[in-house]
Design a protein around this motif. Structure first.
Motif, PDB file in Angstrom:
ATOM      1  N   HIS A   1       0.813  -1.211   0.000  1.00  0.00           N
ATOM      2  CA  HIS A   1       0.000   0.000   0.000  1.00  0.00           C
ATOM      3  C   HIS A   1       0.852   1.269   0.000  1.00  0.00           C
ATOM      4  CE1 HIS A   1      -3.929  -2.016   1.636  1.00  0.00           C
ATOM      5  NE2 HIS A   1      -3.716  -2.221   0.348  1.00  0.00           N
ATOM      6  N   GLY A   2       2.105   1.151  -0.427  1.00  0.00           N
ATOM      7  CA  GLY A   2       2.986   2.310  -0.449  1.00  0.00           C
ATOM      8  C   GLY A   2       2.709   3.245  -1.609  1.00  0.00           C
ATOM      9  N   LEU A   3       3.240   4.458  -1.502  1.00  0.00           N
ATOM     10  CA  LEU A   3       3.026   5.483  -2.520  1.00  0.00           C
ATOM     11  C   LEU A   3       3.586   5.050  -3.875  1.00  0.00           C
ATOM     12  CD1 LEU A   3       2.143   8.324  -3.387  1.00  0.00           C
ATOM     13  CD2 LEU A   3       4.343   9.181  -2.514  1.00  0.00           C
ATOM     14  N   ALA A   4       4.747   4.396  -3.869  1.00  0.00           N
ATOM     15  CA  ALA A   4       5.350   3.984  -5.142  1.00  0.00           C
ATOM     16  C   ALA A   4       4.456   2.986  -5.878  1.00  0.00           C
ATOM     17  CB  ALA A   4       6.733   3.377  -4.897  1.00  0.00           C
TER      18      ALA A   4
ATOM     19  N   SER B   1      -2.703  -0.974   7.939  1.00  0.00           N
ATOM     20  CA  SER B   1      -2.253  -0.580   6.609  1.00  0.00           C
ATOM     21  C   SER B   1      -1.612   0.806   6.632  1.00  0.00           C
ATOM     22  CB  SER B   1      -3.433  -0.566   5.632  1.00  0.00           C
ATOM     23  OG  SER B   1      -3.035   0.020   4.403  1.00  0.00           O
ATOM     24  N   PRO B   2      -0.431   0.955   6.016  1.00  0.00           N
ATOM     25  CA  PRO B   2       0.184   2.289   5.938  1.00  0.00           C
ATOM     26  C   PRO B   2      -0.638   3.267   5.123  1.00  0.00           C
ATOM     27  CG  PRO B   2       1.372   0.725   4.553  1.00  0.00           C
ATOM     28  CD  PRO B   2       0.408  -0.077   5.374  1.00  0.00           C
TER      29      PRO B   2
ATOM     30  N   THR C   1      -2.212   6.075   7.156  1.00  0.00           N
ATOM     31  CA  THR C   1      -1.416   7.091   7.849  1.00  0.00           C
ATOM     32  C   THR C   1      -0.450   7.839   6.938  1.00  0.00           C
ATOM     33  OG1 THR C   1       0.192   5.369   8.452  1.00  0.00           O
ATOM     34  CG2 THR C   1      -1.554   5.870  10.049  1.00  0.00           C
ATOM     35  N   ASP C   2      -0.288   7.426   5.698  1.00  0.00           N
ATOM     36  CA  ASP C   2       0.679   8.027   4.782  1.00  0.00           C
ATOM     37  C   ASP C   2       0.104   9.326   4.208  1.00  0.00           C
ATOM     38  OD1 ASP C   2       2.395   8.728   2.701  1.00  0.00           O
ATOM     39  OD2 ASP C   2       2.750   6.650   2.096  1.00  0.00           O
ATOM     40  N   GLU C   3       0.532  10.450   4.736  1.00  0.00           N
ATOM     41  CA  GLU C   3      -0.031  11.735   4.323  1.00  0.00           C
ATOM     42  C   GLU C   3       0.331  12.086   2.885  1.00  0.00           C
ATOM     43  OE1 GLU C   3       1.014  14.693   7.182  1.00  0.00           O
ATOM     44  OE2 GLU C   3      -0.195  13.792   8.780  1.00  0.00           O
ATOM     45  N   ARG C   4       1.515  11.677   2.433  1.00  0.00           N
ATOM     46  CA  ARG C   4       1.877  11.936   1.026  1.00  0.00           C
ATOM     47  C   ARG C   4       0.947  11.164   0.096  1.00  0.00           C
ATOM     48  NH1 ARG C   4       7.338  10.052  -0.165  1.00  0.00           N
ATOM     49  NH2 ARG C   4       7.056  11.141  -2.163  1.00  0.00           N
ATOM     50  N   LEU C   5       0.638   9.936   0.445  1.00  0.00           N
ATOM     51  CA  LEU C   5      -0.318   9.160  -0.346  1.00  0.00           C
ATOM     52  C   LEU C   5      -1.683   9.831  -0.329  1.00  0.00           C
ATOM     53  CD1 LEU C   5      -1.270   6.643  -1.901  1.00  0.00           C
ATOM     54  CD2 LEU C   5      -1.598   5.524   0.324  1.00  0.00           C
TER      55      LEU C   5
END
Length: 318
Positions: A112-115, A144-145, A148-152
């Motif tokens: 679930h990462g931005l990349a 799941s990240p 919490t991933d603000e950039r995403l």
């Protein structure tokens, strides 16, 4: 953010079972061609899409991890200019890794990462382009990240501002916790997510209170796995479901989906049909009239969510 584009027809078509040769649904050996070539599965997908459209289905659900489901859907949309009113949803977050085999050690890998979002969004855009209406994070869990991933979140908000509705799906015994955590995600003070897609069926009802909360918060609720990956289909159905279906003169599948449609918070319920016959039977759920006694008998079938998901996790890919 731009106004959301959301599905309106109450039964949609999910392509998990036909976009790839292997899946965990029971009965695939009967339902699909003996030779599950790319061309054979494309033809089956198009046959289902034609039948679904003719019977009024206007929401179709795909995913990057459903093999070639986006490709098959894109081909069908190009060949059917009359189907401009179909709402198209897809999902990112799992990568299909089976290389068109039913024997792969791993069929999909979660990230679930931005990349991964950036890569898969580009892949989806290359196939579906401006026909993509709804893009969902695939199988969010409480850890799941993506929560919490603000950039995403910023990138997803940019997609929303450009007109793509942003949603998420959930899986696992803690679906309710995942739904509630996602409802708290905001960008610039506004909720990020406009739809939620969760597993809910006769055997797994634990997410119901959280899905009602999501509905009350303005999200469209999409229900997946209403047939419990085939466990509620005729050959495998519990005796109580068989009895209610016989009394209602319906298939077990139609009764199982009718049970879901009775939830006031359920906006769209997905059919995971692999044949046009299954689809026609599934669609009968919309007209099913179940009385309180029948509903009570069905309510009693619910399992402990940990036991349900443990059993689901043991279903073989075939």
């Amino acid at each position: 953010m731009a106004p959301a584009t959301i599905p309106t027809f109450r039964i949609g078509l999910g392509l998990a079972a036909v976009g790839r040769p292997g899946y965990i649904n029971l009965g695939r050996e009967r339902d699909l061609p003996a030779e599950r070539t790319v061309d054979a599965m494309r033809a089956r997908t198009h046959e289902l899409l034609d039948a679904a459209y003719a019977q009024g289905v206007r929401y179709v659900d795909a995913a990057r991890s459903y093999g070639r489901s986006e490709e098959f859907l894109a081909d069908w949309l190009k060949a059917r200019p009359d189907a401009g009113d179909v709402v198209v949803g897809s999902k990112w977050g799992y990568t299909y890794t089976a290389d068109w085999s039913t024997e792969a050690e791993h069929h999909e890998v979660k990230d679930h990462g931005l990349a991964t979002y950036e890569r898969q969004r580009a892949e989806t855009d290359a196939l579906l382009g401006d026909r993509l209406d709804l893009y969902q994070i695939h199988s969010v869990t409480p850890d799941s990240p993506a929560l919490t991933d603000e950039r995403l979140h910023e990138r997803l908000a940019e997609a929303a501002a450009a007109g793509v509705t942003i949603g998420f799906s959930t899986s696992g015994p803690a679906q309710a916790d995942a739904v509630r955590a996602a409802l708290a995600v905001t960008v610039d003070g506004e909720p990020l997510f406009r739809t939620v897609q969760s597993t809910f069926n006769l055997l797994e009802t634990s997410a119901a209170p959280a899905l009602a909360e999501a509905h009350d918060a303005g999200l469209t609720v999409i229900v997946k796995e209403g047939m419990a990956n085939g466990r509620l289909a005729g050959p495998h159905a519990p005796d109580a479901l068989r009895a209610v279906a016989a009394r209602a003169s319906l298939g077990c599948d139609a009764v199982a989906l009718a049970f879901v449609l009775r939830r006031p918070w359920a906006g769209v319920v997905l059919s995971g049909a692999a044949t046009t016959g299954q689809l026609a039977s599934n669609l009968r759920a919309a007209a099913a009239d179940l009385d309180e006694d029948q509903l009570a008998r069905l309510d009693a079938l619910a399992e402990d969510p940990r036991a349900y998901w443990a059993r689901r996790g043991q279903l073989p890919w075939h």
